[in-house]
Design a protein around this motif. Structure first.
Motif, PDB file in Angstrom:
ATOM      1  N   SER A  93       1.035  -1.268  -0.096  1.00 29.96           N
ATOM      2  CA  SER A  93       0.043  -0.037   0.000  1.00 29.96           C
ATOM      3  C   SER A  93       1.024   1.134  -0.061  1.00 29.96           C
ATOM      4  CB  SER A  93      -0.919   0.123   1.154  1.00 29.96           C
ATOM      5  OG  SER A  93      -0.365   0.077   2.223  1.00 29.96           O
ATOM      6  N   GLY A  94       2.247   1.104   0.112  1.00 28.76           N
ATOM      7  CA  GLY A  94       3.080   2.156  -0.060  1.00 28.76           C
ATOM      8  C   GLY A  94       3.060   2.956  -1.212  1.00 28.76           C
ATOM      9  N   ARG A  95       3.902   4.037  -1.292  1.00 32.11           N
ATOM     10  CA  ARG A  95       4.328   4.637  -2.203  1.00 32.11           C
ATOM     11  C   ARG A  95       5.668   4.815  -2.696  1.00 32.11           C
ATOM     12  NH1 ARG A  95      -0.244   4.486  -5.473  1.00 32.11           N
ATOM     13  NH2 ARG A  95      -1.996   5.080  -4.393  1.00 32.11           N
ATOM     14  N   SER A  96       6.479   3.910  -2.215  1.00 31.30           N
ATOM     15  CA  SER A  96       7.832   3.918  -2.419  1.00 31.30           C
ATOM     16  C   SER A  96       8.136   3.373  -4.099  1.00 31.30           C
ATOM     17  CB  SER A  96       8.559   2.768  -1.776  1.00 31.30           C
ATOM     18  OG  SER A  96       8.228   1.458  -2.034  1.00 31.30           O
ATOM     19  N   SER A  97       9.164   3.678  -4.774  1.00 27.96           N
ATOM     20  CA  SER A  97       9.605   3.349  -5.810  1.00 27.96           C
ATOM     21  C   SER A  97       9.217   1.903  -6.335  1.00 27.96           C
ATOM     22  CB  SER A  97      11.068   3.919  -6.334  1.00 27.96           C
ATOM     23  OG  SER A  97      11.567   4.959  -6.111  1.00 27.96           O
ATOM     24  N   ARG A  98       8.899   1.778  -7.489  1.00 31.90           N
ATOM     25  CA  ARG A  98       8.450   0.472  -8.015  1.00 31.90           C
ATOM     26  C   ARG A  98       9.381   0.055  -9.114  1.00 31.90           C
ATOM     27  NH1 ARG A  98       5.179  -0.758  -3.846  1.00 31.90           N
ATOM     28  NH2 ARG A  98       3.410   0.567  -3.783  1.00 31.90           N
ATOM     29  N   TRP A  99      10.137  -1.371  -9.066  1.00 39.28           N
ATOM     30  CA  TRP A  99      11.105  -1.535  -9.824  1.00 39.28           C
ATOM     31  C   TRP A  99      10.687  -2.631 -11.059  1.00 39.28           C
ATOM     32  CZ3 TRP A  99      15.083   1.757  -9.605  1.00 39.28           C
ATOM     33  CH2 TRP A  99      15.450   2.332  -8.577  1.00 39.28           C
ATOM     34  N   ILE A 100      11.511  -2.654 -11.799  1.00 39.24           N
ATOM     35  CA  ILE A 100      11.558  -3.834 -13.056  1.00 39.24           C
ATOM     36  C   ILE A 100      12.868  -4.364 -12.987  1.00 39.24           C
ATOM     37  CG2 ILE A 100      11.209  -4.248 -15.464  1.00 39.24           C
ATOM     38  CD1 ILE A 100       9.454  -1.710 -15.752  1.00 39.24           C
ATOM     39  N   LEU A 101      12.930  -5.517 -12.925  1.00 39.29           N
ATOM     40  CA  LEU A 101      14.123  -6.413 -13.014  1.00 39.29           C
ATOM     41  C   LEU A 101      14.013  -6.842 -14.458  1.00 39.29           C
ATOM     42  CD1 LEU A 101      13.986  -8.878 -10.099  1.00 39.29           C
ATOM     43  CD2 LEU A 101      15.290  -6.767 -10.150  1.00 39.29           C
ATOM     44  N   THR A 102      15.171  -6.318 -15.199  1.00 37.60           N
ATOM     45  CA  THR A 102      14.911  -6.488 -16.987  1.00 37.60           C
ATOM     46  C   THR A 102      15.513  -7.845 -17.044  1.00 37.60           C
ATOM     47  OG1 THR A 102      17.588  -5.789 -17.029  1.00 37.60           O
ATOM     48  CG2 THR A 102      15.664  -4.025 -16.932  1.00 37.60           C
ATOM     49  N   GLU A 103      15.687  -8.504 -16.227  1.00 37.59           N
ATOM     50  CA  GLU A 103      16.237  -9.933 -16.836  1.00 37.59           C
ATOM     51  C   GLU A 103      14.897 -11.070 -16.684  1.00 37.59           C
ATOM     52  OE1 GLU A 103      17.999 -12.633 -13.573  1.00 37.59           O
ATOM     53  OE2 GLU A 103      17.862 -10.918 -12.233  1.00 37.59           O
ATOM     54  N   TYR A 104      13.686 -10.404 -16.306  1.00 39.00           N
ATOM     55  CA  TYR A 104      12.458 -11.032 -16.145  1.00 39.00           C
ATOM     56  C   TYR A 104      11.425 -10.275 -17.160  1.00 39.00           C
ATOM     57  CZ  TYR A 104      14.529 -13.453 -12.136  1.00 39.00           C
ATOM     58  OH  TYR A 104      15.345 -14.138 -11.460  1.00 39.00           O
ATOM     59  N   PRO A 105      10.382 -10.809 -17.740  1.00 40.21           N
ATOM     60  CA  PRO A 105       9.512 -10.243 -18.562  1.00 40.21           C
ATOM     61  C   PRO A 105       8.536  -9.239 -17.438  1.00 40.21           C
ATOM     62  CG  PRO A 105       9.267 -12.541 -18.949  1.00 40.21           C
ATOM     63  CD  PRO A 105      10.294 -12.331 -17.752  1.00 40.21           C
ATOM     64  N   VAL A 106       8.067  -8.320 -17.863  1.00 42.12           N
ATOM     65  CA  VAL A 106       7.486  -7.325 -17.078  1.00 42.12           C
ATOM     66  C   VAL A 106       6.024  -7.995 -16.818  1.00 42.12           C
ATOM     67  CG1 VAL A 106       6.473  -5.017 -17.099  1.00 42.12           C
ATOM     68  CG2 VAL A 106       8.807  -5.420 -17.892  1.00 42.12           C
ATOM     69  N   ASP A 107       5.480  -7.891 -15.771  1.00 39.69           N
ATOM     70  CA  ASP A 107       4.121  -8.241 -15.403  1.00 39.69           C
ATOM     71  C   ASP A 107       3.235  -7.167 -15.099  1.00 39.69           C
ATOM     72  OD1 ASP A 107       5.275 -11.069 -15.317  1.00 39.69           O
ATOM     73  OD2 ASP A 107       6.044 -10.284 -13.465  1.00 39.69           O
ATOM     74  N   VAL A 108       3.702  -6.061 -14.549  1.00 41.09           N
ATOM     75  CA  VAL A 108       2.622  -4.978 -14.491  1.00 41.09           C
ATOM     76  C   VAL A 108       3.100  -3.699 -15.083  1.00 41.09           C
ATOM     77  CG1 VAL A 108       1.796  -3.709 -12.377  1.00 41.09           C
ATOM     78  CG2 VAL A 108       2.146  -5.972 -11.985  1.00 41.09           C
ATOM     79  N   PRO A 109       2.264  -2.958 -15.567  1.00 44.48           N
ATOM     80  CA  PRO A 109       0.799  -3.033 -15.664  1.00 44.48           C
ATOM     81  C   PRO A 109       0.248  -3.841 -16.630  1.00 44.48           C
ATOM     82  CG  PRO A 109       1.616  -0.878 -16.722  1.00 44.48           C
ATOM     83  CD  PRO A 109       2.840  -1.794 -16.048  1.00 44.48           C
ATOM     84  N   MET A 110       0.971  -4.178 -17.783  1.00 41.09           N
ATOM     85  CA  MET A 110       0.772  -5.247 -18.739  1.00 41.09           C
ATOM     86  C   MET A 110       1.746  -6.175 -18.959  1.00 41.09           C
ATOM     87  SD  MET A 110      -1.125  -4.028 -22.250  1.00 41.09           S
ATOM     88  CE  MET A 110       0.411  -3.752 -23.145  1.00 41.09           C
ATOM     89  N   LYS A 111       1.296  -7.378 -19.034  1.00 40.06           N
ATOM     90  CA  LYS A 111       2.343  -8.537 -18.905  1.00 40.06           C
ATOM     91  C   LYS A 111       2.919  -8.613 -20.391  1.00 40.06           C
ATOM     92  CE  LYS A 111       2.650 -13.384 -18.051  1.00 40.06           C
ATOM     93  NZ  LYS A 111       3.517 -13.270 -16.731  1.00 40.06           N
ATOM     94  N   HIS A 112       4.178  -8.901 -20.295  1.00 42.55           N
ATOM     95  CA  HIS A 112       5.170  -8.923 -21.651  1.00 42.55           C
ATOM     96  C   HIS A 112       5.498 -10.438 -21.850  1.00 42.55           C
ATOM     97  CE1 HIS A 112       6.198  -4.468 -22.334  1.00 42.55           C
ATOM     98  NE2 HIS A 112       5.228  -4.666 -21.342  1.00 42.55           N
ATOM     99  N   LEU A 113       5.798 -10.944 -23.120  1.00 36.28           N
ATOM    100  CA  LEU A 113       6.301 -12.155 -23.108  1.00 36.28           C
ATOM    101  C   LEU A 113       7.862 -12.527 -22.948  1.00 36.28           C
ATOM    102  CD1 LEU A 113       4.019 -13.328 -25.915  1.00 36.28           C
ATOM    103  CD2 LEU A 113       3.640 -13.754 -23.497  1.00 36.28           C
ATOM    104  N   SER A 114       8.590 -11.281 -23.218  1.00 32.12           N
ATOM    105  CA  SER A 114       9.967 -11.645 -23.275  1.00 32.12           C
ATOM    106  C   SER A 114      10.646 -10.343 -22.407  1.00 32.12           C
ATOM    107  CB  SER A 114      10.537 -11.508 -24.739  1.00 32.12           C
ATOM    108  OG  SER A 114      10.217 -10.233 -25.234  1.00 32.12           O
ATOM    109  N   ALA A 115      11.778 -10.773 -21.829  1.00 26.55           N
ATOM    110  CA  ALA A 115      12.402  -9.871 -20.981  1.00 26.55           C
ATOM    111  C   ALA A 115      13.433  -8.821 -22.006  1.00 26.55           C
ATOM    112  CB  ALA A 115      13.343 -10.743 -20.337  1.00 26.55           C
ATOM    113  N   ASP A 116      13.402  -7.648 -21.262  1.00 22.07           N
ATOM    114  CA  ASP A 116      14.402  -6.676 -22.146  1.00 22.07           C
ATOM    115  C   ASP A 116      15.942  -7.044 -22.015  1.00 22.07           C
ATOM    116  OD1 ASP A 116      12.127  -4.910 -22.906  1.00 22.07           O
ATOM    117  OD2 ASP A 116      12.413  -4.152 -21.012  1.00 22.07           O
TER     118      ASP A 116
END
Length: 135
Positions: free
Chosen positions: A63-86
């Motif tokens: 519920s907090g508003r801390s920074s939200r991160w993406i790990l580029t080794e995995y496909p993105v799940d949020v906000p929209m799911k991607h099939l491949s990682a960057d």
């Protein structure tokens, strides 16, 4: 590792970790944490999905508003799911380290800035000799 431990397989792009939480979890001051976040971003291992702010925080955890991160080794799940990682880290190349020899100016020879070569047509000595021959 603190970011990777928070990844559950379906929350990439919504991995919450603030600087203060990282300091507490890693038991260190802010300078190493800031340097770690910066280094991981520059090398392409992580990317900011949503930048946090101290004033936005409403609580701890999801519920907090801390920074939200993406790990580029995995496909993105949020906000929209991607099939491949960057995998941005695969394109990162280290900068060439400057050595002391890179700044050295040669002290002699035809490339020396204070002693131009005699071979050029516009060299002052050659022009002087040509003037005397013409006279």
């Amino acid at each position: 590792m603190a970011l990777k431990q928070r990844y559950n397989g379906s929350n990439n792009g919504d991995i919450a970790l603030s600087r203060r939480e990282a300091e507490a979890e890693l038991n260190c001051s802010d300078k190493p944490v800031i340097a770690a976040f910066k280094g991981l971003q520059e090398k392409g291992f992580i990317r900011v999905a949503t930048k946090g702010s101290f004033h936005w925080k409403q609580g701890v955890g999801a519920s907090g508003r801390s920074s939200r991160w993406i790990l580029t080794e995995y496909p993105v799940d949020v906000p929209m799911k991607h099939l491949s990682a960057d995998k941005d880290f695969m394109r990162w190349k280290p900068e060439k380290e400057k050595s002391r020899d890179d700044a050295v100016i040669p002290l002699g020879g035809r490339d020396h800035p204070m002693k131009p070569s005699m071979g050029g047509r516009d060299h002052p000595m050659r022009l002087k000799v040509a003037d005397e021959v013409i006279r």
